[in-house]
Design a protein around this motif. Structure first.
Motif, PDB file in Angstrom:
ATOM      1  N   UNK A  65      36.535  32.409  29.016  1.00 44.55           N
ATOM      2  CA  UNK A  65      36.963  33.852  30.118  1.00 44.55           C
ATOM      3  C   UNK A  65      38.346  33.489  30.389  1.00 44.55           C
ATOM      4  N   UNK A  66      38.718  34.449  31.114  1.00 51.96           N
ATOM      5  CA  UNK A  66      40.144  35.252  31.572  1.00 51.96           C
ATOM      6  C   UNK A  66      39.902  34.991  33.502  1.00 51.96           C
ATOM      7  N   UNK A  67      41.257  34.674  33.850  1.00 46.05           N
ATOM      8  CA  UNK A  67      40.761  35.301  35.637  1.00 46.05           C
ATOM      9  C   UNK A  67      40.656  36.760  36.062  1.00 46.05           C
ATOM     10  N   UNK A  68      40.944  37.830  34.766  1.00 43.80           N
ATOM     11  CA  UNK A  68      40.210  39.100  35.253  1.00 43.80           C
ATOM     12  C   UNK A  68      38.355  38.407  36.073  1.00 43.80           C
ATOM     13  N   UNK A  72      46.441  41.970  35.273  1.00 45.97           N
ATOM     14  CA  UNK A  72      45.456  41.913  34.477  1.00 45.97           C
ATOM     15  C   UNK A  72      45.798  41.618  32.465  1.00 45.97           C
ATOM     16  N   UNK A  73      44.387  40.647  32.092  1.00 48.44           N
ATOM     17  CA  UNK A  73      44.832  40.186  31.179  1.00 48.44           C
ATOM     18  C   UNK A  73      44.252  41.842  29.779  1.00 48.44           C
ATOM     19  N   UNK A  74      42.945  41.838  30.039  1.00 41.84           N
ATOM     20  CA  UNK A  74      42.471  42.816  29.565  1.00 41.84           C
ATOM     21  C   UNK A  74      43.097  43.970  29.670  1.00 41.84           C
ATOM     22  N   UNK A  75      43.496  45.575  28.712  1.00 42.69           N
ATOM     23  CA  UNK A  75      44.661  46.259  29.196  1.00 42.69           C
ATOM     24  C   UNK A  75      43.501  46.918  28.446  1.00 42.69           C
ATOM     25  N   UNK A 104      35.435  47.248  30.990  1.00 39.49           N
ATOM     26  CA  UNK A 104      34.992  46.842  31.408  1.00 39.49           C
ATOM     27  C   UNK A 104      35.437  45.750  32.905  1.00 39.49           C
ATOM     28  N   UNK A 105      36.824  46.574  32.514  1.00 40.51           N
ATOM     29  CA  UNK A 105      37.762  45.866  33.803  1.00 40.51           C
ATOM     30  C   UNK A 105      38.644  46.859  34.055  1.00 40.51           C
ATOM     31  N   UNK A 106      38.030  48.075  34.192  1.00 41.64           N
ATOM     32  CA  UNK A 106      39.493  49.091  34.740  1.00 41.64           C
ATOM     33  C   UNK A 106      39.361  49.047  36.942  1.00 41.64           C
ATOM     34  N   UNK A 107      38.350  47.895  36.969  1.00 41.55           N
ATOM     35  CA  UNK A 107      38.253  48.170  38.499  1.00 41.55           C
ATOM     36  C   UNK A 107      39.426  47.551  38.939  1.00 41.55           C
ATOM     37  N   UNK A 108      40.051  46.771  38.098  1.00 38.72           N
ATOM     38  CA  UNK A 108      41.168  45.163  38.387  1.00 38.72           C
ATOM     39  C   UNK A 108      42.406  46.586  37.807  1.00 38.72           C
TER      40      UNK A 108
END
Length: 359
Positions: free
Chosen positions: A96-99, A267-270, A274-278
């Protein structure tokens, strides 16, 4: 998966473990601590640092954070997010990441607590990576309406020493090919293990003969930082550091390095929808913080240096409408602000004063 029991002993309080999963389905730990008599109290969510656990707020050998909150009329809730040493995810299972912590763990816990407490106020008290991840959740607007936040050690603007950043880079590039994680309990790995050179390096210049203390206080898992002021620990706390802090996964270092280089929670996941909310950079969306914030740090913070002072300066300049305060605790490092033998006298009073003002 079985969650390791807490090491807590609380007289007259009820400890309720809640079956709880993050929004991506990962099993976590969520613990509610009620006083002997049920009362409608403000709730406080406690967030530990990476490789620690909720045990850091429940030390039986000292007057701990949970006891102080109970005595002052609060209902503590403790989240063991996916970086907890009560869970197996640092050594086995999915990476995992902190995202993931900011997107899946913390918002799910806040929603669950709010369903249980109704309209009562909900505060958050967070340490280290727990505070960093919370800052991203807040900047994303995923945990609106908190009554107040106390962030210890670091918040939106992480700042590492140059040598720490360099060693983190070296560890990330050189060690990850051989190790998945760096352990802290020398008794478990043994003298003839492949980890022995790491413990040997951590012992250089150390004043304490204990290998676990050396790799934590003298080296911080090999990155050259210090997690606490040694003399601030109770002897019993010192002797069970390997229970309170677990192995550090090396595969998390790329995200931590990116955060340190940016001097912001990023954010790590550019390219993962799935992580666009961050937000890409939490500091750029600090205007979404909608509650008072107290930034706390020890004057001898050997891990994050003066990150909290920097955060206070940046936020007061960029977000003058935000109620943000900074308190420096003389003589304290990083983790000892919660697990130190005198923390109830020297640190917790600042936290309670802030909570009482906004309850």
């Amino acid at each position: 998966m079985t969650l390791r029991p807490l090491y807590a002993r609380l007289d007259g309080a009820h400890i309720e473990e809640t079956p709880f999963r993050a929004d991506d389905g990962l099993r976590l730990g969520l613990t509610r601590v009620r006083p002997g008599v049920r009362e409608d109290r403000p709730a406080v969510l406690l967030l530990h640092g990476h490789t620690a656990s909720s045990d850091m707020f429940l030390l039986p050998e000292t007057r701990n954070m949970v006891e102080v909150l109970l005595d002052d009329g609060y209902e503590p809730w403790l989240l063991d997010w996916r970086g907890s040493c009560r869970l197996p995810w640092n050594e086995t299972g999915r990476r995992y990441t902190y995202d993931d912590v900011a997107l899946y763990d913390i918002p799910a816990a806040v929603r669950h607590i709010r369903r249980e407490i109704g309209g009562r106020p909900l505060f958050a008290v967070a340490h280290c990576i727990g505070a960093l991840s919370l800052s991203m959740s807040m900047a994303a607007g995923l945990v609106p309406g908190l009554a107040g936040v106390v962030a210890q050690g670091v918040f939106l603007t992480p700042k590492l020493a140059g040598r720490t950043s360099l060693k983190m880079t070296m560890a990330g590039e050189l060690l990850r090919s051989r190790f998945d994680h760096i352990p802290v309990d020398f008794r478990k790995v043994g003298f003839w293990s492949r980890y022995t050179p790491l413990f040997a390096l951590a012992s250089r210049g150390a004043d304490c003969p204990d290998p676990t203390c050396q790799i934590l206080c003298n080296s911080a898992w090999g990155v050259g930082a210090s997690l606490y002021v040694h003399d601030n620990l109770h002897d019993t706390t010192h002797d069970r550091l390997a229970q309170l802090l677990g192995p550090a996964p090396l595969w998390i270092l790329p995200h931590l390095r990116r955060v340190a280089l940016a001097r912001s929670m990023v954010r790590w996941h550019q390219n993962d929808d799935r992580y666009r909310a961050l937000p890409e950079n939490a500091l750029d969306h600090a205007d979404r913080i909608d509650c008072p914030v107290l930034l706390i740090s020890g004057s001898e913070n050997g891990m994050w240096l003066d990150s909290q002072k920097l955060c206070y300066q940046v936020l007061t300049a960029r977000q003058p409408q935000l109620d943000v305060r900074y308190t420096e605790i003389p003589g304290y490092g990083h983790l000892d602000a919660f697990i130190g033998r005198g923390a109830a006298l020297d640190v917790f009073g600042h936290i309670l004063e802030f909570l009482d003002e906004h309850r």
